[in-house]
Design a protein around this motif. Structure first.
Motif, PDB file in Angstrom:
ATOM      1  N   ARG A 152       0.818  -1.215   0.000  1.00  7.45           N
ATOM      2  CA  ARG A 152       0.000   0.000   0.000  1.00  7.45           C
ATOM      3  C   ARG A 152       0.857   1.273   0.000  1.00  7.45           C
ATOM      4  O   ARG A 152       0.441   2.314  -0.505  1.00  7.45           O
ATOM      5  N   ASP A 153       2.071   1.179   0.542  1.00  4.87           N
ATOM      6  CA  ASP A 153       2.953   2.360   0.594  1.00  4.87           C
ATOM      7  C   ASP A 153       3.916   2.404  -0.599  1.00  4.87           C
ATOM      8  O   ASP A 153       4.988   2.995  -0.528  1.00  4.87           O
ATOM      9  N   HIS A 154       3.505   1.815  -1.713  1.00  7.68           N
ATOM     10  CA  HIS A 154       4.417   1.704  -2.862  1.00  7.68           C
ATOM     11  C   HIS A 154       4.796   3.061  -3.460  1.00  7.68           C
ATOM     12  O   HIS A 154       3.968   3.966  -3.558  1.00  7.68           O
TER      13      HIS A 154
ATOM     14  N   ASN B 211       1.130   8.465  -2.287  1.00  2.00           N
ATOM     15  CA  ASN B 211       2.237   8.393  -1.327  1.00  2.00           C
ATOM     16  C   ASN B 211       3.242   9.527  -1.512  1.00  2.00           C
ATOM     17  O   ASN B 211       4.317   9.520  -0.904  1.00  2.00           O
ATOM     18  N   HIS B 212       2.896  10.506  -2.371  1.00  2.06           N
ATOM     19  CA  HIS B 212       3.748  11.683  -2.610  1.00  2.06           C
ATOM     20  C   HIS B 212       2.887  12.928  -2.438  1.00  2.06           C
ATOM     21  O   HIS B 212       2.248  13.368  -3.404  1.00  2.06           O
TER      22      HIS B 212
ATOM     23  N   VAL C  37      -3.622   4.490  -6.909  1.00  2.89           N
ATOM     24  CA  VAL C  37      -3.435   3.260  -6.130  1.00  2.89           C
ATOM     25  C   VAL C  37      -4.062   2.098  -6.905  1.00  2.89           C
ATOM     26  O   VAL C  37      -5.210   2.178  -7.354  1.00  2.89           O
TER      27      VAL C  37
ATOM     28  N   ARG D 201       8.747  -1.914  -1.929  1.00  2.00           N
ATOM     29  CA  ARG D 201       8.180  -0.578  -1.759  1.00  2.00           C
ATOM     30  C   ARG D 201       8.844   0.468  -2.637  1.00  2.00           C
ATOM     31  O   ARG D 201       8.178   1.340  -3.195  1.00  2.00           O
ATOM     32  N   ASP D 202      10.169   0.402  -2.787  1.00  2.00           N
ATOM     33  CA  ASP D 202      10.907   1.491  -3.422  1.00  2.00           C
ATOM     34  C   ASP D 202      11.246   1.265  -4.899  1.00  2.00           C
ATOM     35  O   ASP D 202      11.972   2.073  -5.481  1.00  2.00           O
TER      36      ASP D 202
END
Ligand code: VGL
Ligand code: ZN
Length: 205
Positions: free
Chosen positions: A53-55, A61-62, A83, A113-114
Motif C-alpha cells: 500500500r505504501d508503494h 504516497n507523494h 493506487v 516498496r521502493d
C-alpha cells in the motif's frame, strides 16, 4: 504450440479493468481472447502486479502529487499512478473469467516498496531480476507469446526485456489493451518493432 513455446499473460487483473484502480479502456475484453488462445499453449505463465500500500509508484504516497505526473527516483523517471493492485485486495486478483488452469507459474512483481516493475523480467532499477528468464531457460523455452495489460507498459517492457534475454517474442495485439499516456502506445510499438518483436492478431495463431 510445442514445448519450447510459452504464453505469458501480463497483469490480467481487475485493477487494470473497468472499475479497477488503474482502469484500462476495454481491459476486460482481453479475457475471451486470452481464453481462446491459451489452450494452444502447453506452457503458460502469468504475471501479477502486486504492490504494498505504501508503494513508491502511487501518487497518493507523494503529498501534493497527482496521478500521471512523473517524478525522478534514484533509478530514473517514474510515472505516478493511482493506487492499484494492492497485495491481497480484489483489485490485485487475476480475472476470475480466465480459463488458464494449466498455467504453471505466477510471477508477482512490484512488491518492493521502493522499486516499480513493469517488466516481468527486470525491475525498474534495471538490475533486480524476477528470475523469470532463468525459469524459462531451465525449461528449454525459447519462444514467448505475450498478451495482457497494458500494451504500452507492462506488456511492452516485458517484450523488450524478453528480446534482450534472447527469446523470440510475439505480441498478440487484440489480446492486449493500452493506457496510452502522452503517445506511449505508438512509442511502445515502435520500440518493440525496433527490437524485433513480432506483432500478430489472435486470428493468425
Ligand atoms: C502497469 C502501470 C503501473 C501495467 C502496472 O500492468 O501495465 N502499468 N503498474
Ligand atoms: Zn503497478
Amino acid at each position: 504450440m510445442n514445448n519450447s513455446t510459452a504464453l505469458l499473460i501480463v497483469d490480467a487483473q481487475y485493477g487494470f479493468m473497468p472499475g479497477g484502480g488503474l482502469p484500462v479502456a476495454g481491459g476486460h475484453a482481453i479475457v475471451p481472447v486470452v481464453n481462446r488462445v491459451a489452450p494452444r499453449f502447453a506452457n503458460v505463465v502469468l504475471t501479477q502486479d502486486w504492490h504494498p500500500r505504501d508503494h513508491v509508484s502511487f501518487a497518493a504516497n507523494h503529498p501534493g502529487r497527482q496521478p500521471f505526473e512523473t517524478i525522478s527516483l534514484p533509478y530514473g523517471e517514474q510515472v505516478l499512478w493511482p493506487v492499484h493492485c494492492v497485495q491481497g485486495t480484489r483489485d490485485a486478483a487475476l480475472h476470475e473469467g480466465l480459463r488458464v488452469d494449466h498455467a504453471q507459474l505466477i510471477v508477482r512483481k512490484g512488491y518492493q516498496r521502493d522499486i516499480d516493475s513493469y517488466s516481468a523480467f527486470v525491475e525498474a532499477d534495471r538490475r533486480t531480476t524476477t528470475g523469470l528468464a532463468a525459469w524459462l531457460q531451465a525449461r528449454g523455452i525459447t519462444r514467448l507469446w505475450l498478451c495482457g495489460l497494458a500494451t504500452d507498459y507492462c506488456v511492452a517492457w516485458s517484450a523488450l526485456d524478453a528480446r534482450a534475454a534472447g527469446f523470440e517474442v510475439t505480441v498478440i495485439e487484440d489480446a492486449c489493451r493500452a493506457i496510452d499516456l502522452n503517445g506511449s502506445l505508438a512509442q511502445a510499438w515502435a520500440d518493440m518493432a525496433a527490437a524485433g518483436v513480432r506483432r500478430v492478431d489472435s486470428a493468425q495463431i
